[in-house]
Design an enzyme around this catalytic site. Sequence first.
Site, PDB file in Angstrom:
ATOM      1  N   ASP A  24       5.092   5.671 -38.811  1.00 18.95           N
ATOM      2  CA  ASP A  24       4.035   4.747 -38.381  1.00 18.95           C
ATOM      3  C   ASP A  24       4.554   3.735 -37.364  1.00 18.95           C
ATOM      4  O   ASP A  24       5.726   3.372 -37.383  1.00 18.95           O
ATOM      5  CB  ASP A  24       3.480   4.017 -39.620  1.00 18.95           C
ATOM      6  CG  ASP A  24       2.159   3.338 -39.338  1.00 18.95           C
ATOM      7  OD1 ASP A  24       1.481   3.714 -38.355  1.00 18.95           O
ATOM      8  OD2 ASP A  24       1.798   2.420 -40.099  1.00 18.95           O
ATOM      9  N   HIS A  27       3.143   7.545 -28.845  1.00 21.00           N
ATOM     10  CA  HIS A  27       3.203   8.820 -29.577  1.00 21.00           C
ATOM     11  C   HIS A  27       4.247   9.759 -28.962  1.00 21.00           C
ATOM     12  O   HIS A  27       4.944  10.480 -29.669  1.00 21.00           O
ATOM     13  CB  HIS A  27       1.828   9.496 -29.590  1.00 21.00           C
ATOM     14  CG  HIS A  27       0.798   8.733 -30.378  1.00 21.00           C
ATOM     15  ND1 HIS A  27       1.065   8.207 -31.617  1.00 21.00           N
ATOM     16  CD2 HIS A  27      -0.494   8.393 -30.102  1.00 21.00           C
ATOM     17  CE1 HIS A  27      -0.020   7.580 -32.069  1.00 21.00           C
ATOM     18  NE2 HIS A  27      -0.970   7.677 -31.162  1.00 21.00           N
ATOM     19  N   LEU A  80      17.565  23.724 -42.983  1.00 18.74           N
ATOM     20  CA  LEU A  80      16.715  22.562 -43.275  1.00 18.74           C
ATOM     21  C   LEU A  80      15.276  23.051 -43.358  1.00 18.74           C
ATOM     22  O   LEU A  80      14.847  23.875 -42.548  1.00 18.74           O
ATOM     23  CB  LEU A  80      16.835  21.530 -42.139  1.00 18.74           C
ATOM     24  CG  LEU A  80      15.840  20.355 -42.208  1.00 18.74           C
ATOM     25  CD1 LEU A  80      16.168  19.411 -43.364  1.00 18.74           C
ATOM     26  CD2 LEU A  80      15.825  19.564 -40.892  1.00 18.74           C
TER      27      LEU A  80
HETATM   28  C1  IPE Z   1      -0.578   7.193 -41.584  1.00 16.11           C
HETATM   29  O1  IPE Z   1      -0.583   6.186 -40.626  1.00 16.11           O
HETATM   30  C2  IPE Z   1      -0.723   8.533 -40.934  1.00 16.11           C
HETATM   31  C3  IPE Z   1       0.416   8.996 -40.131  1.00 16.11           C
HETATM   32  C4  IPE Z   1       1.547   8.368 -39.970  1.00 16.11           C
HETATM   33  C5  IPE Z   1       0.214  10.264 -39.473  1.00 16.11           C
HETATM   34  P1  IPE Z   1      -1.909   5.410 -40.210  1.00 16.11           P
HETATM   35  O2  IPE Z   1      -1.519   4.436 -39.150  1.00 16.11           O
HETATM   36  O3  IPE Z   1      -2.978   6.375 -39.881  1.00 16.11           O
HETATM   37  O4  IPE Z   1      -2.304   4.660 -41.562  1.00 16.11           O
HETATM   38  P2  IPE Z   1      -3.167   3.362 -41.782  1.00 16.11           P
HETATM   39  O5  IPE Z   1      -4.447   3.529 -41.012  1.00 16.11           O
HETATM   40  O6  IPE Z   1      -2.383   2.216 -41.261  1.00 16.11           O
HETATM   41  O7  IPE Z   1      -3.370   3.281 -43.251  1.00 16.11           O
HETATM   42  C1  IPE Z   2       1.617   6.668 -36.293  1.00 20.76           C
HETATM   43  O1  IPE Z   2       1.525   5.588 -35.400  1.00 20.76           O
HETATM   44  C2  IPE Z   2       1.223   7.978 -35.664  1.00 20.76           C
HETATM   45  C3  IPE Z   2      -0.077   8.503 -36.097  1.00 20.76           C
HETATM   46  C4  IPE Z   2      -0.827   7.995 -37.029  1.00 20.76           C
HETATM   47  C5  IPE Z   2      -0.546   9.704 -35.428  1.00 20.76           C
HETATM   48  P1  IPE Z   2       0.176   4.797 -35.219  1.00 20.76           P
HETATM   49  O2  IPE Z   2      -0.623   5.428 -34.122  1.00 20.76           O
HETATM   50  O3  IPE Z   2      -0.550   4.652 -36.492  1.00 20.76           O
HETATM   51  O4  IPE Z   2       0.706   3.389 -34.724  1.00 20.76           O
HETATM   52  P2  IPE Z   2       0.146   1.961 -35.140  1.00 20.76           P
HETATM   53  O5  IPE Z   2       0.152   1.898 -36.637  1.00 20.76           O
HETATM   54  O6  IPE Z   2      -1.223   1.844 -34.562  1.00 20.76           O
HETATM   55  O7  IPE Z   2       1.118   1.013 -34.521  1.00 20.76           O
HETATM   56 MG    MG Z   3      -0.506   3.286 -37.968  1.00 22.17          MG
END
Ligand code: IPE
Ligand code: IPE
Ligand code: MG
Length: 239
Positions: A17, A34, A128
């Site tokens: 995240d 990303h 792995l």
């Molecule tokens: C969880 O992260 C999903 C992934 C890392 C793919 P999100 O950013 O979507 O989760 P929330 O919205 O903060 O709960």
């Molecule tokens: C995690 O990073 C990746 C996905 C959920 C695909 P985020 O896109 O949720 O990044 P933040 O949480 O908005 O910083």
């Molecule tokens: Mg996120």
Amino acid sequence: MKDVPNDGPRHVAIIMDGNGRWAQRQGKPRLYGHHAGARRVREIVEACPDLGVKYLTIFAFSTENWKRTQAEVSGLMTLFRRYIQSEARELRDKGVRVRFIGDRIRLDRKLVRMMDELETMTAGNDELHLTVALNYGGRDEVARATQRLAREVAAGRLDPEKVDAETLARFLDTCVLPDPDLVIRTSGEARISNFLLWQSAYSEYEFVDTLWPDFSAEHFARVLAGFGRRERRYGAVLT
Ligand code: IPE
Ligand code: IPE
Ligand code: MG
């Protein structure tokens, strides 16, 4: 000879995240984050064997992530396709067995074909086990598993009286994987956002403040080193 620690976690799951915030802090679009995040995956995958990690499961896209803008969702889908294309050979040659969990029904057919191909071409590997959760949600997974289980009952192949936790686990996407020993979430959020709900019943959790694109192999090694000092009790009293 590799000096593989034997008290570390065998199965590590990661909620990657913080890509969006990482990009926004630099005044860049979320997709830029990303892409940076995707580059980190290779580094973490490569670090696993020396750290004694045999199973790595990463959360790439949740069943809730469809709520994002169409531009971000389609950018992510393109990134997944490109990632498979650019990494497939290397993963195969490094002995990585790749699996995908999540519901494929909503994913682009071309992407699903590439996922199937990558699973097939790495099926003989055992260095792995990398599992990528794509359009994955823990509740969705349990619901789909229950649907399959109910079909077996309706067909007379399964006795409802014999259904227990182990039976249900056999219908989950993760049926061939051990439960994660450690779940790491980056970016400072302390929630699991529907990741591996069933499987992480007794996992240890580690919430780190680092945003995913900044999470290096050194960070990873440090988090794993902390794991060896924990006492896992599984509900019992240790003597
Ligand atoms: C969880 O992260 C999903 C992934 C890392 C793919 P999100 O950013 O979507 O989760 P929330 O919205 O903060 O709960
Ligand atoms: C995690 O990073 C990746 C996905 C959920 C695909 P985020 O896109 O949720 O990044 P933040 O949480 O908005 O910083
Ligand atoms: Mg996120």
